[in-house]
Motif scaffolding. Sequence first.
Motif, PDB file in Angstrom:
ATOM      1  N   PHE A 271       2.089   1.751  -3.584  1.00 30.37           N
ATOM      2  CA  PHE A 271       1.038   2.301  -4.445  1.00 30.37           C
ATOM      3  C   PHE A 271       0.753   3.767  -4.104  1.00 30.37           C
ATOM      4  CE2 PHE A 271      -0.555  -2.210  -5.215  1.00 30.37           C
ATOM      5  CZ  PHE A 271      -0.072  -2.225  -6.506  1.00 30.37           C
ATOM      6  N   GLU A 272       0.783   4.092  -2.827  1.00 27.79           N
ATOM      7  CA  GLU A 272       0.554   5.482  -2.417  1.00 27.79           C
ATOM      8  C   GLU A 272       1.665   6.386  -2.931  1.00 27.79           C
ATOM      9  OE1 GLU A 272       0.110   8.057   1.660  1.00 27.79           O
ATOM     10  OE2 GLU A 272      -0.552   5.964   1.677  1.00 27.79           O
ATOM     11  N   ASP A 273       2.894   5.896  -2.875  1.00 23.28           N
ATOM     12  CA  ASP A 273       4.028   6.666  -3.397  1.00 23.28           C
ATOM     13  C   ASP A 273       3.878   6.899  -4.893  1.00 23.28           C
ATOM     14  OD1 ASP A 273       6.528   7.990  -3.131  1.00 23.28           O
ATOM     15  OD2 ASP A 273       7.500   6.233  -4.036  1.00 23.28           O
ATOM     16  N   ILE A 274       3.466   5.889  -5.622  1.00 23.45           N
ATOM     17  CA  ILE A 274       3.240   6.024  -7.070  1.00 23.45           C
ATOM     18  C   ILE A 274       2.093   6.994  -7.333  1.00 23.45           C
ATOM     19  CG2 ILE A 274       2.445   4.820  -9.140  1.00 23.45           C
ATOM     20  CD1 ILE A 274       3.938   2.327  -8.068  1.00 23.45           C
ATOM     21  N   PHE A 275       1.044   6.877  -6.555  1.00 29.16           N
ATOM     22  CA  PHE A 275      -0.138   7.727  -6.729  1.00 29.16           C
ATOM     23  C   PHE A 275       0.187   9.198  -6.455  1.00 29.16           C
ATOM     24  CE2 PHE A 275      -4.075   9.616  -4.987  1.00 29.16           C
ATOM     25  CZ  PHE A 275      -4.876   9.508  -6.118  1.00 29.16           C
ATOM     26  N   LEU A 276       1.018   9.468  -5.478  1.00 31.48           N
ATOM     27  CA  LEU A 276       1.320  10.850  -5.084  1.00 31.48           C
ATOM     28  C   LEU A 276       2.535  11.435  -5.793  1.00 31.48           C
ATOM     29  CD1 LEU A 276       0.665  10.571  -1.247  1.00 31.48           C
ATOM     30  CD2 LEU A 276      -0.840  11.504  -2.993  1.00 31.48           C
ATOM     31  N   THR A 277       3.127  10.700  -6.723  1.00 38.68           N
ATOM     32  CA  THR A 277       4.309  11.181  -7.427  1.00 38.68           C
ATOM     33  C   THR A 277       4.028  12.472  -8.190  1.00 38.68           C
ATOM     34  OG1 THR A 277       5.164   8.942  -7.652  1.00 38.68           O
ATOM     35  CG2 THR A 277       6.033  10.573  -9.177  1.00 38.68           C
ATOM     36  N   GLU A 278       2.909  12.538  -8.877  1.00 39.84           N
ATOM     37  CA  GLU A 278       2.584  13.742  -9.657  1.00 39.84           C
ATOM     38  C   GLU A 278       2.455  14.959  -8.744  1.00 39.84           C
ATOM     39  OE1 GLU A 278      -0.676  15.471 -12.839  1.00 39.84           O
ATOM     40  OE2 GLU A 278      -0.989  13.491 -11.967  1.00 39.84           O
ATOM     41  N   GLU A 279       1.761  14.805  -7.632  1.00 39.12           N
ATOM     42  CA  GLU A 279       1.603  15.925  -6.694  1.00 39.12           C
ATOM     43  C   GLU A 279       2.954  16.383  -6.160  1.00 39.12           C
ATOM     44  OE1 GLU A 279      -1.219  15.756  -3.510  1.00 39.12           O
ATOM     45  OE2 GLU A 279      -2.679  14.719  -4.773  1.00 39.12           O
ATOM     46  N   ARG A 280       3.819  15.424  -5.824  1.00 41.72           N
ATOM     47  CA  ARG A 280       5.135  15.755  -5.290  1.00 41.72           C
ATOM     48  C   ARG A 280       5.974  16.507  -6.331  1.00 41.72           C
ATOM     49  NH1 ARG A 280       7.100  10.982  -4.679  1.00 41.72           N
ATOM     50  NH2 ARG A 280       8.656  11.116  -6.302  1.00 41.72           N
TER      51      ARG A 280
ATOM     52  N   ASN B 274       0.827  -1.214   0.000  1.00 43.87           N
ATOM     53  CA  ASN B 274       0.000   0.000   0.000  1.00 43.87           C
ATOM     54  C   ASN B 274       0.859   1.261   0.000  1.00 43.87           C
ATOM     55  OD1 ASN B 274      -2.414  -1.423  -0.008  1.00 43.87           O
ATOM     56  ND2 ASN B 274      -2.430  -1.591   2.230  1.00 43.87           N
ATOM     57  N   ASP B 275       2.010   1.217   0.716  1.00 49.35           N
ATOM     58  CA  ASP B 275       2.920   2.354   0.715  1.00 49.35           C
ATOM     59  C   ASP B 275       3.503   2.590  -0.683  1.00 49.35           C
ATOM     60  OD1 ASP B 275       2.500   2.773   3.407  1.00 49.35           O
ATOM     61  OD2 ASP B 275       4.288   1.634   4.019  1.00 49.35           O
TER      62      ASP B 275
END
Length: 146
Positions: A22-31, A19-20
């Motif tokens: 996937f969350e990192d991949i999901f939030l990459t654009e925002e970062r 889950n961490d």
Amino acid sequence: MPGSCPVSEQSEDTGHDINDVFEDIFLTEERIVEESFHQGLEDGQQQESVVEAHDYGYKKGAEIGREIGFYQTVVSEISTQEEVTSNEKVAALLGEVQATLNKFPCENDPDVDLLHGLQQIRNKYRRLCALLKLPFKYVQTNDLSF
């Protein structure tokens, strides 16, 4: 039977939950957007950018001021002509143009949409010239250079 279950031997704990990941991949654009925003903010605050923005703003302000001055001069001259102001329709439109010109800010106000106000002045001025059949058209010249 230690060699009979190779799958259980390969599942080592790497410290990352799926889950961490996937969350990192999901939030990459925002970062990336956030990092780029801060980098752009730092770059924009450099002295060269400030000077360039000042020069550009000064040039655009001078162009707008020259155009507003042209309209004010023509409208004030038209308003002195008695045969023109005797027509009610022309007098009403002349009053609208003058009111719009007077409403245009002389100082920089970030809450005022200057381009919208300038477009209103242009439209009313064109209507006035069309009504009076006057050839007074503002011709923009680019004689300012930086």
